[in-house]
Enzyme design. Structure first.
Site: not given
Length: 889
Positions: A499, A581
């Site tokens: 991220e 995720e």
């Protein structure tokens, strides 16, 4: 008649195998360290790695930062920071010689009392490694500390240890190997600055040889400077992984200098290619040659029996101060393949390489490895040894609950055993290189792994995170992880970031990704690269830079963003696509809040899955972080997009810090298993999907609700069956068949009445499993049980003792919160306690722990060198005590 020289030569030939072992010693230096927090009073030298931004708390309790004015920084700090002396420690991992760093003259800090051999450290804390300096501290109950776990992990810490290095080692190279130090480590030996390493999660090596007093005592001093606001989770602090003293011949296999690959594999034969990098620390050139023998590894990962094949790696002449590479190719007949259970077995081999100079053995080096083929693409997903493997994975942070960041092999193994029981076959190392022993466990247990290196690149997430040193250290840290971990068969993919903020910078961010990917391909062309993306879309440049598409939460959709599985699959049809995720479902074990949502997924809100006054989240497993979703929604999204290779759930275990949605708590709510290792109800929901042949049924909630008589109390059932009927006190609540894209059975209008709830299930028309849950009485007794009957008396092995609060009929009292007092007798000691409550601020070292919804945990270990039986006694006023016994081997 034999001459004396012939006899001597004969005796020396007998000793050669012994010499092979004597030439390389790798000694764990765990015991008898001294530790203190803070620098000495009156310090007149700047021991910082570099000038950092100033961190200030803003009105909303969050951190802000401001870089000091350059002129002010120069005037205040000058050039006295240690960066120039530390940077050369990473030179071995910088490919371009022109970019390597030259160490300045001098030894800054050499007159600091803590680094001097004569300093009296007898008042310092005496301890053994691994050590996390914050985990036993009281929690910080107020202030903006929730993200980092409400434990004071930041600050400066000093470690000192005497090393006895005999005169007989004078002609050897002496290295310090550190598996992990949090963070900004600086090392002195005998008052001289050796070097250091800033990144807290990587392993690193320093050459002590020029600083050693051979034949005398050697004072090792290590200073750590762990920044505040440096992580989004609990990082821990200290020498939290193992530290080693490595002694070799001056000519030796270099650090992580063996690479083993299997370029061709069939049922009949496997080709085994090895590249061996040899370093010459001597003052003269040398010609060396090497051979390798391959052994089958036993269950412990160590070589067993006789070699099954051997091959030569050729020879090379190496100039002083240089390295050379030797290459060889061997053949394994009928190879035992490594693959994930249950369909495959995680078979391992060990390559034992022998380095010789003028016929004399000068080094031996062992390389565990596995033989397997990995294929990943958009059509088949993950294929291991020709068999498709659906990814059933979890993410975990590096802390071990009440043990903190200090790595413990048994604690990590217990976590993986619990995950395996749920059906997990894959692990994503979020968001940093793990302890090397964790990958050893993954190899032996058969988990496939995504190994991840960074949580940030140049753009920060917290004021003092890795972005401050990425430009200086990104290459070194990436290459260090790759070289350390590339022989692990469990590792199937390299993640260059999580991220990262560069998702938002278009082509500029993509350029950084390309540079990192090129480094990966230089070090290991056999595996694919990925980066976990929670923002980047298919049309953006970042996804084009990587081999495998890993997306965070976007698959099932994030907020107003529609599901992204199909757009990514259409844009990159040849690339494997998976959810790196998924879910981030939130819950507190055993906490059931009413009313219960009629939807399958939603954010946590007051009165809708959340209780902000108590900071607890409902265990009906229907609510998630605002960016996440329930398992049900994730399962449906994947089933509607069968080309998706699988998922890595956020997270397998609760972890310290990042306590979304209640930052007044100490630990996360996202784990399928709580911080103490007790499964939440979600465990059985995942088990029903990931182990479809396991016959079970799991009812929630419990059925002890005084005061709810006559009120609607929904009942849900998790099972792999396809039909279920629910009964309350013998009365049917209806029979259901599993609907398309439904993953639980739910009876939403059941009215609570004390008694018994029973579910009967069927699969394919045949009886499958039943479960009964009954209303329990008041707490009457404690029952204690250890996870293992025996442990090793090495001071490192652990026993985990679960205490259950029972009613008079021996049933778990599901709402019990009785304080439990632990005592340990015999050759053991109490290490920590926990109960899985994310809001508990009782220090982990406390011997008294309230039960949380009927459960509490004690962690014990044997005192080193002791034998006998450890007795753990659990007591609570008015209750029958519980006793567990553990035999020390």
């Amino acid at each position: 008649m034999f001459t004396r020289s012939v006899v001597v030569a004969f005796l020396l030939s007998l000793l050669l195998p012994m010499a092979a072992h004597a030439q390389r010693d790798r000694i764990r230096i765990s015991d008898d360290w001294r530790f203190t927090k803070g620098d000495p009073d009156g310090l007149k030298v700047d021991l910082r790695y570099d000038v950092r931004p100033t961190v200030q708390a803003t009105a909303d309790g969050k951190a802000a930062d401001a870089q000091p004015d350059a002129a002010v920084a120069a005037r205040e700090f000058g050039a006295s920071v240690l960066k120039a002396w530390i940077l050369p420690s990473g030179n071995a991992f910088i490919a371009d010689p022109a970019r390597r760093h030259v160490r300045p003259a001098g030894d800054p800090g050499g007159d600091v009392p803590y680094v001097l051999p004569g300093f009296d450290d007898s008042t310092w804390q005496r301890l053994s490694l691994p050590h996390d300096w914050a985990i036993a501290e009281p929690f910080l109950e107020t202030g903006p500390y929730g993200g980092m776990g409400r434990l004071p992990s930041w600050g400066i810490g000093w470690y000192r240890k005497n090393l006895a290095i005999p005169a007989s080692d004078r002609n050897r190279s002496i290295f310090l190997d550190v598996d992990g130090a949090m963070a900004y480590a600086t090392v002195w030996l005998n008052g001289r600055l050796v070097g250091g390493w800033p990144y807290g999660y990587n392993g690193w090596r320093l050459d002590l040889t020029p600083y050693v007093a051979f034949g005398g005592k050697n004072q090792l001093a290590i200073r750590l400077d762990n920044p505040p606001e440096s992580a989004r989770w609990y990082p821990g602090g200290g020498l939290y992984r193992d530290v080693w003293l490595v002694k070799t011949n001056r000519i030796h296999v270099a650090q992580w200098g063996s690479t083993v690959t299997t370029p061709q594999v069939s049922a009949a034969e496997a080709a085994v290619a090895q590249r061996l990098r040899v370093a010459n620390d001597a003052s003269v050139p040398a010609t060396v040659d090497a051979t390798t023998e391959i052994y089958v590894a036993g269950p412990d990962g160590k070589r067993a029996g006789r070699p099954v094949t051997r091959f030569a790696l050729g020879s090379a002449r190496i100039a002083p101060g240089e390295t050379a590479t030797l290459d060889g190719l061997g053949r394994l007949a009928n190879p035992r393949l490594w693959g994930p259970p249950p369909a495959q077995r995680p078979n391992l081999y060990v390559a034992v390489s022998t380095l010789r100079r003028e016929g004399r053995v000068i080094d031996t080096y062992e390389t565990p490895f596995g033989v397997r083929t990995i294929l990943m693409d958009g059509r088949q997903g993950l294929v291991v040894n020709g068999e498709k493997v659906k990814i059933q994975g979890v993410n975990n942070h590096h802390d071990l609950g009440a043990l903190g960041a200090a790595f413990n092999l048994r604690a990590a193994e217990r976590q993986l055993e619990i995950m395996r029981d749920m059906g997990v076959n894959a692990l994503r190392m979020s968001h940093n290189p793990p302890a090397p022993e964790l990958l050893d466990l993954a190899d032996r247990m058969g988990f496939v792994v995504i190994d991840e290196v960074f949580d940030s690149w140049e753009r920060k997430k917290t004021p003092l995170d890795f972005h401050l040193i990425f430009k200086d250290w990104g290459e070194q840290d990436l290459r260090a992880m790759l070289r350390r971990d590339r022989n692990h068969p469990s590792v199937i993919m390299w993640s260059i970031g999580n991220e990262v903020g560069e998702q938002y910078t278009g082509e500029e961010g993509a350029q950084i990704a390309r540079r990192l990917v090129s480094i990966v391909r230089e070090e290991d062309p056999t595996r694919q690269t990925t980066t976990s993306m929670n923002y980047a879309r298919p049309e953006m440049p970042l996804p084009t830079t990587i081999d495998a598409i890993g997306i965070n939460y976007q698959g099932a959709g994030v907020r107003s963003l529609p599901p992204q599985y199909r757009p990514f699959a259409e844009k990159f049809p040849d690339k494997i696509l998976f959810e790196s995720e998924s879910a981030s479902t939130l819950s507190s074990r055993g906490e059931y809040l009413f009313p219960v949502s009629g939807s399958i997924s939603g954010p946590v809100r007051p009165g809708s899955g959340g209780d902000p006054a108590r900071q607890q989240v409902s265990a009906y497993e229907l609510h998630a972080a605002d960016f996440g979703s329930s398992p049900d929604r994730e399962f449906a999204a994947m089933d509607q997009n069968p080309s998706v290779a699988g998922e890595f759930v956020w997270t397998g275990f609760d972890y310290l810090g990042e306590p979304t949605p209640y930052y007044g708590a100490r630990s996360s709510y996202s784990g399928i298993v709580d911080l103490a290792g007790f499964p939440k109800d979600r465990f059985w929901l995942y088990q029903s999907r990931w182990r479809p042949d396991l016959k079970f049924a799991h009812i929630l909630p419990h059925w002890t609700w005084p005061g709810r008589e006559g009120q609607v109390t929904p009942v849900h059932v998790f099972t792999s069956a396809d039909e279920a009927e629910l009964f309350v006190n013998g009365k049917s609540q209806g029979k259901q068949k599993r609907a398309p894209f439904a993953y639980r059975f739910r009876w939403d209008y059941v009215v609570y009445e004390p008694g018994e709830v029973k579910v009967v299930t069927w699969k394919g028309g045949q009886p499958w499993a039943t479960q009964t849950v009954a209303t329990t009485g008041s707490a009457a007794a404690l029952a204690a049980g250890a996870d293992r009957a025996q442990i090793t008396g090495d001071g490192r092995d652990l026993a985990f003792v679960t205490v259950r609060v029972l009613d008079a009929e021996g049933r778990l009292a599901p709402r019990a919160a009785n304080p439990v007092r632990f005592s340990v007798t015999g050759p053991g000691e109490l290490v920590a306690t926990d109960n899985g409550d994310p809001t508990s601020f009782v220090p982990f070292g406390s011997a008294t722990r309230p039960a949380f919804n009927g459960l509490a945990l004690a962690i014990v270990r044997a005192r080193p060198g002791r034998k006998g039986t450890i007795t753990v006694r659990a007591e609570s006023d008015g209750l029958v005590a519980g006793i567990a016994e553990v035999v020390v081997r």
